[in-house]
Structures are given as structure tokens and as C-alpha cells.
Design a protein around this motif. Structure first.
Motif, mmCIF file in Angstrom:
data_model
loop_
_atom_site.group_PDB
_atom_site.id
_atom_site.type_symbol
_atom_site.label_atom_id
_atom_site.label_comp_id
_atom_site.label_asym_id
_atom_site.label_seq_id
_atom_site.Cartn_x
_atom_site.Cartn_y
_atom_site.Cartn_z
ATOM 1 N N SER A 160 6.490 25.984 9.999
ATOM 2 C CA SER A 160 6.939 27.363 10.742
ATOM 3 C C SER A 160 6.961 27.130 12.320
ATOM 4 O O SER A 160 7.524 27.683 13.202
ATOM 5 N N ALA A 212 -7.410 23.760 16.399
ATOM 6 C CA ALA A 212 -7.716 23.508 15.050
ATOM 7 C C ALA A 212 -6.453 23.001 14.464
ATOM 8 O O ALA A 212 -5.460 23.199 14.769
ATOM 9 N N ARG A 213 -6.706 22.262 13.139
ATOM 10 C CA ARG A 213 -5.551 21.754 12.678
ATOM 11 C C ARG A 213 -4.899 22.904 11.816
ATOM 12 O O ARG A 213 -5.529 23.793 11.192
ATOM 13 N N LEU A 214 -3.443 22.637 11.745
ATOM 14 C CA LEU A 214 -2.578 23.733 11.001
ATOM 15 C C LEU A 214 -2.525 23.262 9.606
ATOM 16 O O LEU A 214 -2.748 22.229 9.387
ATOM 17 N N ARG A 215 -2.049 24.256 9.093
ATOM 18 C CA ARG A 215 -1.665 23.893 7.435
ATOM 19 C C ARG A 215 -0.042 23.290 7.497
ATOM 20 O O ARG A 215 0.408 23.613 8.220
ATOM 21 N N ILE A 216 0.362 22.777 6.296
ATOM 22 C CA ILE A 216 1.577 22.107 6.459
ATOM 23 C C ILE A 216 2.667 23.110 6.431
ATOM 24 O O ILE A 216 3.559 23.243 7.365
ATOM 25 N N ASP A 217 2.289 24.251 5.854
ATOM 26 C CA ASP A 217 3.512 25.373 6.062
ATOM 27 C C ASP A 217 3.379 25.912 7.473
ATOM 28 O O ASP A 217 4.490 26.341 7.881
ATOM 29 N N GLN A 218 2.067 25.952 8.147
ATOM 30 C CA GLN A 218 2.190 26.495 9.373
ATOM 31 C C GLN A 218 2.862 25.492 10.406
ATOM 32 O O GLN A 218 3.493 25.731 11.297
ATOM 33 N N TYR A 239 9.204 27.964 16.864
ATOM 34 C CA TYR A 239 8.878 27.860 18.265
ATOM 35 C C TYR A 239 9.312 26.626 19.030
ATOM 36 O O TYR A 239 10.007 26.648 19.952
#
Lengths: 324, 395
Positions: A303, A294-300, A308
Motif C-alpha cells: 500500500s 521500523a520494518r513494515l508488513r508486506i501488505d503495508q 504514495y
């Protein structure tokens, strides 16, 4: 340079493995990406235009070219016109660096590894200006996300390439190819680098899970919301060529480029075939990643890149250093 | 930091229906939200007053395509309250079967939409593929895929013969197996968890204060289900659990809806096993008695209200519908308001909005506009009551 050499060089740049070949290859890659993505989702994908919908990307391209060219009143006219051209020009130039039909690209010089990474950044910056030039709220959010994302993935991408260059002891793409004659880099510690490269390429190409700059459900089309007709066609073609470039780059760095068993006299054809097969493998990996998340959020995204990807790239770098 | 406004809707890829969300952004953070639902007026309540009770049913089913079974059922139950006749138990069971079947189809559809809102297109395609099995069964039972009109005044339109019941049970096995897989994916997939956990937070107090209904309320840990609290169609004979979850976020709403799918499957199995013999429909006269009736039904989206006022004539004097989406809009505002540690990002807006399973076209809203003065305003129910006493609506 004699006349014949001149003709040969020109043909190399314009026809094979230059512009015309890359153009059709990029359309083929788009078809492969769409078809494979559709099959992963239990759909049929492009079907009617040409053999198994093979001509669908070309039809889409021609259709977009023939559409009305709309320029909103309030846009920055100069940037609005120039950025699609720049993006296309940059991505076409980038593909000339790729070793396709021989172990050397059409353009080859010392340090072309650095230039290939640099062009990716330039494309990102031109696209950023493309978003800003429209002064649309969604486009501005998209452009801002694009830059934030670039800050995240750029460094891991470069580090993963540094590991390869270090192993080959060269900054020349042809040297990197030749150094993989016995042993592909993906089979060594650079396998980690390959993973980092794949995710960074996914972010560079704005595909799920990193398609935030043009997230359909959030900001409609993001930075390219006001582009239509020819300009949109150019952006889409530039994206496809960038897809070829990144898949080819991954094949060059990690899968031995166009190298493989050859028959005397057929070397360029076989090399091209190996190149296409290897980069299609990379594309298949990219498509599977696109289908799985799924699409991540910008802060995710940030991070993920810093927590990673970067440590993984650094770890790979250290591992390569230790082995050398 | 200066803020800027971003409108989401009334035309937007994430919203299939016209709703305007006016977001006030500070960078990517939502600091203010306001919304407008008055883009769609279909005049269905007025139209119902021009039709006989039996003609009204097809119209009521078209209030909402997805929860049409609930609307049809609510309408028929409501009208039947005006007659003094017992509805045969077989009809009650058959109504329950079709209602739960449509709940399965609605929840599977929602699961796909929720995945789509967070960019997970693969799950969207897969859930919609498996929803087709349910749609085929609805077609086999009622003759129609979407607007089924199964529940009729006095019973149901068709019987479910034993061979069809066997086929339905087999489909339920498929649905259960596939649902198990989706629940596994939704609960273990990292990116889904990242996008939904802690997003769209609605505390139990807020949920109660904003009068949230249905899965949204249950996902905030409040045990509330009309099927259990006020049984209307054989629910007292068919046991089921009211699913609640306590994390109060979008993830909880996914879990609640997914677990409800299993309950629906089990309810259909039990109902088909204990299907009583007898007629499935009784004939009722065209004119009901005078009086008024109010019915509540647990639609897939939550509590659905139908009210009718009858003068003993062929046609209702007044008909009123309150859909669950209208009740949940207050909760949506609470979800989209940043509070304390919990910050709403613009990326969270589509999935928070999607998590109430919105159906704007069913929703009605009173909004007053004075064209001469260029003013628009909203009146609360108390103000309206005051004004109705004085006999005039405009100031």
C-alpha cells in the motif's frame, strides 16, 4: 583495434574503473554503511580490523570464503550453485555502465538507461530462484515476499527514471550526465523523483523498512537461510556491489554524476572523487532511512508503494512534462 | 487454498528462549496456532526443598534474571508470613524502591525488545543505553547489577544512605526525561503505529477468560494491579495510579508499560522523600512456624505467585512458583487467532509474542508422556484432583 587500445580497454574493464576498483569500493561502502548506521545508533561499529575497522568487510568476506561449503541434500543443485554466480555477474556487469572516471561508463550504448533498470529486475528474479531452489519453508516465504515487493517498487522506480530521461531527451547515461553540466536534476522537479528513487532503492536492496524477504525476527534469514560459506559470500558481495550501483545510479541521474570543476590532466581522478562523494551522500541518505524506521508488513509495503510512491512518481512525471 | 506448517522456535532469532510456536499458514496469514513450552526444566522447586529458607533466596532470585527483585521479594514476604514478627517500615519502603527500580529496568528492556521485534533497531539500542543508568543505580544500592538479592528475610540487606538517595533522585530525572522522549517516539512514529495498532488484539472478555495478568490485562482495559488490590510493601502509603488503556492491542501494551515508567519514577521519589527512620532489618530465627503461606506480588510481567508449606523445620516441605508468563500464554493463543476482520499475519507473530514480555525459563508445565505407547497428553486440574484422590497418576 590496435594492441595498445586493446590493453587499455582490458585494463579499464578489469582494473579501473572495472572489477577490482568496484570490488574495493563496494567493501568501502559496506564499511561506511555499517559505521554510519552504528554511529546513528550510538554504537561504535567496526573498530579493530584496519584503520577504524576499514578492513572489516574484507575480513568478513575472506572468512566466509574459507568456511565449510554446506549443500543441503534436498536442494535443487543446479540453481543452488548457479544463482549466486548469476547474481554476482549481473551486479558486476551493471556497474560497468556507471560513468565513474569520465562522463561515460566502460560499456556505453544507446538505451543503457533501460538496461540498468532491467538488470535490477534480473537480479531480483535470480534471487527469487535462489530462495525457491532450497525448498525451505522460510526461504519460500522470503522469495514470495521478494516478488510481491518487486511488484510494488518496480514501477515507481522506472517512472522516476523516465522523468530524468525525458528531461535529458536521451536514453544514454552519458547524455544524462552531460545535460546536468549547469543544473543538477535534484534541484528541479526531479527532487520528487529522487525521493521515489531512494525508497525504491531501499526496497531493492532489502534494507529496513523493506527488509521483509530476509526479516530476521519473522522468517530468520528468508531466502538466504540455507546459503553458507562461498555462496553466501558471493551473495553478500553482490549485494554490496548492487549498493554501489544503486548509489551511483542515483548520483548519475540526480546529482550530475562525476561532473565537477576539474584541473587539466587530473580529470579522471577528480571525476572519480566527485562520483564517490556524491554516491556516498546517497548512501548516507539510505542509511538514515534504514536507521529511522521500523520494518513494515508486506501488505503495508504494497500500500505504501501504490498509494504514495506511484502517485509521487506520476506527479513528478507530469511536472516534468509541463515544464518542458 | 492449501495450508502449510511453519515452526517458529524452539531456536529462533526472535525468541531468546525455547518455545515452539507451530503456525499453520495460508499464504502469509496465520490460520492455526499451537505451542509447546516444555523445553526447559530446571527443577528449582525441588531444589528449594533441599535448602534452608535462608539458603533458598539466592536460588529463587535465579528463577528469572530480569524480574529477580520481584521473585526475591515474593519469597521473603512468603517466608515472613510464617513468622509472627513485624517487618520494620524502613525496610518496606526500601523494598518498594528497589522493586520499582527493577520494574523500570524491565520495562525499558521490554521497550527495546519490542522495537527489535518490529525491526526498529535504533530504538532498541537507545533504550538499552538508557537502561544502563538504572542498572548502575541498582549496582550502587545492592552491589549487583542483575541478581540483586536485596530483599532478605526480615528486612533488606543494605540501607540507602542520604547521598545515594540524592544520586538516585538525579538518575530518576534522567530516566523521566528519556522516557518522555521514547513515549513521544512510540506514540508518533508512523511505522511503529502501523506495526502495532490493531495487532495482537485481546478483548477484555478474552483477557479475563484466559486469566491474563499484568500489563497485558491492563492494556485490555481491565483495572488489575496487585500493588493496589493487595498492597505488600508500603504501597498503601505511596500513592500511584493503575494505568489502563482500551485499544486492547500491542500499541496499548506499549502505552501501558511506558506510562507505568512514569508511575515508577514518581513512586521512587515519594518513597525516598518519606523514608521512615529506624532499623532496616530484624533478626529472625532459622526455623519458622509450621503452616502454609501464599503470596502475590506484581512483578514487571504481572501477577507472581509463591506458595510454601512449612512443617516448622529448617527447610520447606513444598514450594511452588507460578510465573506471570504461564498465565499469559493462554492470552497469547487468543492474540494469535484470527477473528473476523482482524487477521494475523506472520509478520505480526513476533511482536504479538513479544508483547506479553515472555520469560519461558520461569515457566513450568505438566506434560505426560508414555514412552511405550508413544503418547503425550495434558491433564486439567480437575482430572489431576480426581486422580490424586485415587492415589495414582498414571492410567
Amino acid at each position: 583495434m590496435s594492441f595498445e587500445q586493446y590493453v587499455v580497454e582490458t585494463l579499464k574493464t578489469v582494473v579501473f574503473p572495472g572489477f577490482v576498483f568496484i570490488f574495493f569500493l563496494s567493501l568501502f561502502y559496506e564499511w561506511f554503511d555499517r559505521k554510519f548506521y552504528a554511529r546513528l545508533q550510538n554504537r561504535v561499529g567496526p573498530l579493530y580490523t584496519g584503520f577504524y575497522g576499514l578492513l572489516q568487510p574484507l575480513a568478513d568476506f575472506i572468512k566466509l570464503l574459507s568456511k565449510e561449503d554446506i549443500v543441503p541434500k534436498k536442494v535443487d543443485q543446479l540453481l543452488f550453485t548457479m544463482t549466486p554466480l548469476f547474481t554476482l555477474a549481473l551486479s558486476i556487469f551493471a556497474t560497468l555502465l556507471l560513468p565513474i572516471s569520465s562522463n561515460q561508463g566502460v560499456v556505453s550504448f544507446n538505451g543503457d538507461v533501460i538496461v540498468s533498470i532491467l538488470i535490477l529486475t534480473f537480479i531480483c528474479i535470480t534471487v527469487f530462484y535462489a530462495g525457491l531452489s532450497t525448498y525451505n519453508r522460510y526461504a519460500v516465504i522470503g522469495a514470495e515476499r521478494l516478488f510481491l515487493q518487486m511488484i510494488g517498487y518496480e514501477i515507481p522506480l522506472t517512472l522516476s527514471v523516465v522523468g530524468v530521461a525525458l528531461n535529458a531527451q536521451s536514453l544514454l547515461l552519458s547524455d544524462i550526465v552531460l545535460s546536468q553540466e549547469r543544473w543538477w536534476y535534484i534541484l528541479g522537479p526531479q527532487a520528487l523523483g529522487f525521493i521515489v528513487f531512494v525508497f525504491a532503492a531501499q526496497a531493492e536492496l532489502e534494507r529496513i523498512p523493506f527488509d521483509l524477504p530476509e526479516a530476521e525476527q519473522e522468517i530468520i534469514a528468508g531466502w538466504n537461510i540455507d546459503y553458507s560459506g562461498r555462496r553466501l559470500a558471493m551473495f553478500r558481495l553482490a549485494r554490496n556491489i548492487e549498493l554501489v550501483f544503486l548509489c551511483g545510479l542515483a548520483a548519475t541521474f540526480f546529482l550530475g554524476g562525476p561532473l565537477g570543476p576539474t584541473i587539466e590532466g587530473y580529470t579522471p581522478i577528480l571525476y572519480t572523487l566527485y562520483f564517490v562523494i556524491k554516491s556516498l551522500f546517497v548512501l548516507a541518505v539510505l542509511t538514515v532511512v534504514r536507521a529511522l524506521f521500523a520494518r513494515l508488513r508486506i501488505d503495508q509495503v504494497e500500500s505504501f508503494c501504490w498509494k504514495y510512491l506511484l502517485p509521487l512518481a506520476l506527479f513528478q512525471f507530469v511536472l516534468v512534462r509541463l515544464i518542458l | 487454498m492449501s495450508t502449510f506448517d511453519v515452526p517458529i522456535g524452539p531456536m529462533h532469532p526472535a525468541l531468546p528462549e525455547p518455545l515452539l510456536l507451530k503456525l499453520e499458514l495460508e499464504g502469509e496469514t496465520v490460520v492455526g496456532v499451537d505451542f509447546d513450552v516444555s523445553y526447559m526444566h530446571r527443577g528449582i522447586e525441588k531444589l528449594l526443598e533441599t535448602k534452608t529458607y535462608f539458603q533458598g533466596l539466592p536460588l529463587v532470585e535465579r528463577i528469572c534474571g530480569i524480574c529477580n527483585a520481584a521473585h526475591g521479594l515474593c519469597y521473603t514476604l512468603n517466608v515472613e508470613k510464617l513468622y509472627d514478627k513485624e517487618i520494620p517500615p524502613r525496610a518496606q519502603y526500601l523494598r518498594l524502591v528497589v522493586e520499582e527500580l527493577s520494574r523500570i529496568h524491565s520495562h525499558l528492556l521490554w521497550l527495546g525488545i519490542a522495537a527489535f521485534e518490529i525491526g526498529f533497531n535504533t530504538m532498541f539500542m537507545y533504550t538499552w543505553r538508557d537502561r544502563e543508568a538504572v542498572m548502575d543505580m541498582l549496582e550502587a544500592i545492592t552491589g549487583n547489577r542483575v541478581t540483586t538479592e536485596y530483599s532478605q528475610i526480615g528486612g533488606v540487606r543494605r540501607d540507602i544512605p542520604p547521598n545515594l538517595a540524592d544520586k538516585l533522585l538525579k538518575t530518576m530525572d534522567i530516566v523521566e526525561e528519556r522516557t518522555k522522549y521514547y513515549v513521544k517516539v512510540a506514540l508518533t512514529e508512523r511505522t511503529i503505529a502501523k506495526r502495532t495498532q490493531g495487532v495482537g488484539y485481546l478483548s477484555p472478555e478474552e483477557a479475563k477468560a484466559t486469566c491474563a495478568v499484568g500489563p497485558v490485562l491492563r492494556a485490555s482495559g481491565v483495572k488489575n494491579d496487585i500493588r493496589a488490590d493487595d498492597p505488600y510493601a508500603a504501597h498503601s502509603d505511596v500513592p500511584f495510579n493503575v494505568i489502563t488503556y482500551d485499544t486492547c492491542d500491542v500499541f496499548a501494551r506499549i502505552v501501558v508499560r511506558a506510562q507505568e515508567l512514569f508511575e515508577c519514577v514518581n513512586m521512587i521519589r515519594t518513597a525516598l522523600k518519606n523514608l521512615p527512620e529506624g532499623p532496616y532489618r530484624v533478626k529472625l530465627p532459622m526455623k519458622p512456624n509450621a503452616g502454609e503461606a501464599l503470596t502475590r506480588v506484581e512483578a514487571p510481567r504481572g501477577e507472581l505467585f509463591h506458595y510454601t508449606l512449612s512443617e516448622g523445620a529448617l527447610k520447606p516441605y513444598r514450594y511452588k512458583v507460578r510465573t506471570p508468563t504461564l498465565a499469559n500464554l493462554g492470552a497469547l493463543r487468543a492474540m494469535l487467532t484470527s477473528k473476523g476482520r482482524y487477521v494475523v499475519n506472520i509478520g505480526d507473530v513476533p511482536i504479538s509474542y513479544g508483547s506479553i514480555d515472555p520469560c519461558i525459563c520461569c515457566t513450568a508445565r505438566v506434560h505426560f508422556v508414555d514412552l511405550k505407547k508413544g503418547k503425550s497428553w495434558v491433564w486439567t486440574i480437575d482430572e489431576l484432583r480426581e486422580r490424586s484422590k485415587r492415589g495414582r497418576l498414571l492410567p
